[in-house]
Design an enzyme around this catalytic site. Sequence first.
Site, PDB file in Angstrom:
ATOM      1  N   ASP A 116       0.790  -1.231  -0.001  1.00 51.76           N
ATOM      2  CA  ASP A 116       0.005  -0.157   0.140  1.00 51.76           C
ATOM      3  C   ASP A 116       1.131   1.088  -0.065  1.00 51.76           C
ATOM      4  OD1 ASP A 116       0.619  -1.255   2.815  1.00 51.76           O
ATOM      5  OD2 ASP A 116      -0.569   0.293   3.630  1.00 51.76           O
ATOM      6  N   GLU A 140      12.557   0.857   7.692  1.00 56.81           N
ATOM      7  CA  GLU A 140      11.488  -0.120   6.937  1.00 56.81           C
ATOM      8  C   GLU A 140      11.615  -0.312   5.485  1.00 56.81           C
ATOM      9  OE1 GLU A 140       8.589   2.706   6.495  1.00 56.81           O
ATOM     10  OE2 GLU A 140       6.753   1.208   6.677  1.00 56.81           O
TER      11      GLU A 140
HETATM   12  O1  LIG Z   1      -1.056   3.471   7.858  1.00 60.13           O
HETATM   13  C1  LIG Z   1      -1.073   3.214   6.416  1.00 60.13           C
HETATM   14  C2  LIG Z   1      -0.866   1.763   6.212  1.00 60.13           C
HETATM   15  O2  LIG Z   1       0.347   1.247   7.162  1.00 60.13           O
HETATM   16  C3  LIG Z   1       0.648  -0.220   6.983  1.00 60.13           C
HETATM   17  O3  LIG Z   1       1.238  -0.384   5.726  1.00 60.13           O
HETATM   18  C4  LIG Z   1       2.606  -0.519   6.001  1.00 60.13           C
HETATM   19  O4  LIG Z   1       3.087  -0.773   7.142  1.00 60.13           O
HETATM   20  C5  LIG Z   1       2.945  -2.154   7.375  1.00 60.13           C
HETATM   21  C6  LIG Z   1       3.815  -2.514   8.841  1.00 60.13           C
HETATM   22  O5  LIG Z   1       5.186  -2.637   8.474  1.00 60.13           O
HETATM   23  C7  LIG Z   1       3.224  -3.373   6.193  1.00 60.13           C
HETATM   24  O6  LIG Z   1       2.787  -4.418   6.552  1.00 60.13           O
HETATM   25  C8  LIG Z   1       2.793  -2.866   4.918  1.00 60.13           C
HETATM   26  O7  LIG Z   1       3.093  -3.711   3.825  1.00 60.13           O
HETATM   27  C9  LIG Z   1       3.178  -1.268   4.785  1.00 60.13           C
HETATM   28  O8  LIG Z   1       2.638  -0.836   3.562  1.00 60.13           O
HETATM   29  C10 LIG Z   1      -0.608  -0.919   6.996  1.00 60.13           C
HETATM   30  O9  LIG Z   1      -0.543  -2.407   6.890  1.00 60.13           O
HETATM   31  C11 LIG Z   1      -1.711  -0.333   6.174  1.00 60.13           C
HETATM   32  O10 LIG Z   1      -2.963  -1.312   6.224  1.00 60.13           O
HETATM   33  C12 LIG Z   1      -2.234   0.976   6.397  1.00 60.13           C
HETATM   34  O11 LIG Z   1      -3.216   1.533   5.683  1.00 60.13           O
END
Ligand SMILES: OC[C@H]1O[C@H](O[C@H]2O[C@H](CO)[C@@H](O)[C@H](O)[C@H]2O)[C@H](O)[C@@H](O)[C@@H]1O
Length: 557
Positions: free
Chosen positions: A302, A500
């Site tokens: 995302d 990250e």
């Molecule tokens: O707050 C925005 C989005 O954040 C997350 O996505 C990102 O972080 C996660 C944790 O590291 C990771 O799993 C994901 O691949 C990243 O893009 C969350 O998972 C999203 O749902 C959220 O909208």
Amino acid sequence: LSTTPDYCSSLYCSGELLHRVQLARIFPDSKSFVDLRLVRAENETLADFSKLMQETKHNPSREQLARFVDQHFLDGNELDEWLPPDFDPNPPILDQIRDPKLKQFAKNVIGIWAKLGRKMKPEVTQHPDRYSLIPVPNGFIVPGGRFKELYYWDSFWVVRGLLISNMTQTAKGMIENLLHLVDKLGYIPNGSRIYYLGRSQPPLLTAMVASYFAATGDLAWLEQHVPTVEKELQYWLDKKKVTVEVKGRNYMLLRYLSDRKSEGPRPESYYEDYTSARVLPNDTTREDFYMEIKSAAESGWDFSSRWFVTAADEVVGNLTDVRATRILPVDLNAIFAGALELAGDFRNRLKNRREAQKWWSLAKYWRSAIENVMWDPIDGVWYDYDIEARAPRRHFYPSCATPLWTGAIEPYDAPKYAAKFVEYLLSSGALDFPGGVPASILHSGEQWDYPNAWPPLQSILIGGLENSGYEEATRLARELAQLWIRANYIGFSQWKKLFEKYSAVQPGHQGGGGEYGVQDGFGWTNGVALELLQRYGKEMTLDNIATPTLPDVYQVK
Ligand SMILES: OC[C@H]1O[C@H](O[C@H]2O[C@H](CO)[C@@H](O)[C@H](O)[C@H]2O)[C@H](O)[C@@H](O)[C@@H]1O
């Protein structure tokens, strides 16, 4: 948790209070508000909010809203820092790393586990309705920064890193947390917050169970949890399956699809989604947009040009062009095919031959569907497939290596695929970067595109090349692993942090783009670094790493 529905209906996910507070931009990051805890019960909070609305004739100022939040919400503080009891600063893996600088680097990475451990405070279980956090029974490792809860697909690389660090109990506890969520909800949400209900993330639970079983051989544990593993696979089959017709034949495959009952903007990115949707003509198109955005978030990517479908067929669009539900993703289907095969292996180990056969034949079916719908024999790569355009999406994304990574091809075909795939990779331009392989070579401004290089994507690409057993592919895997570790090392030497995501263009620098600032910690970064150091650490040295020369077009000014 027993009262948690499978999607979120509380004030954390919808309603006037959430809407007003998020649009007032009281917090610069929308996630901050939905991570707060309630001072009093939800119905009392909502009653007070009604009073405020009446007193202000439905037009509270930003200051009045800020005061209301201050009086009715508290910094969640729902997790205690937790030193995993099996944490060992000097596990045996360190003896396998030849280069002294890399050995010290690995030791530093392992040390970070001690900082990322968290355990739920007992209050959360006593008053679950006052928190957005979903209780889980065991301590766990968080990704880091704003991500202070459990994430589904991140956990895969964390668990692998923990097993490499000899932290078997912690790895087991993390997997059991995920199994617990499947038992209670029927699936694993994106993350352990109620606002993530209604969407999951790439289905890597089965692979985690396999990693733990491979490390411990604990057959009784496997037997206890196989039904839950199967329950999760069934959830994906029941909820995300779609039939596609290609060259006169029908194939069943999976796509990402969030629960329709979860309406409105993503609560954790409410302001962002609501403002993006403003350009849309009516409520129906806005609801469709929210559903597409949540479905794309389910992919873990995302956001990315992977999900853009633009009217003029342009490569790079904006978030209102996201159409994740019409795209059959290579990685999702390859991960699923691998999981089906593993489920068969588990049943076989438990001597349930008939059950094993059932999963194995489904796995075989999935592999053949992937080959027929996604493999492009001319380009030598697997592409995502657009069901509505009835066409493959011919762009480079590291997810294209997932069939090799999860074994979603017939084993005897692996070298054949790998030979073509290596040719594709070398001519794609994607390997020409000094800081790792970018998420794409398309510059959309989204975080899962150029120039960001993500740890899980390096793991998938390198692991896929390595698994193929084809000499040229394994050589490439080694080179990419060296490059990645070098970038991590440079970044850590300079900032004492693991990010990250990284810049593929400037080795060791943090990545950027998307809707939030880069985070450090970081769960999956540590896991992938340890995985590569374990696999290649005997021969890897910082001195023999050749840095690719960046083509002019990508030079940083
Ligand atoms: O707050 C925005 C989005 O954040 C997350 O996505 C990102 O972080 C996660 C944790 O590291 C990771 O799993 C994901 O691949 C990243 O893009 C969350 O998972 C999203 O749902 C959220 O909208």
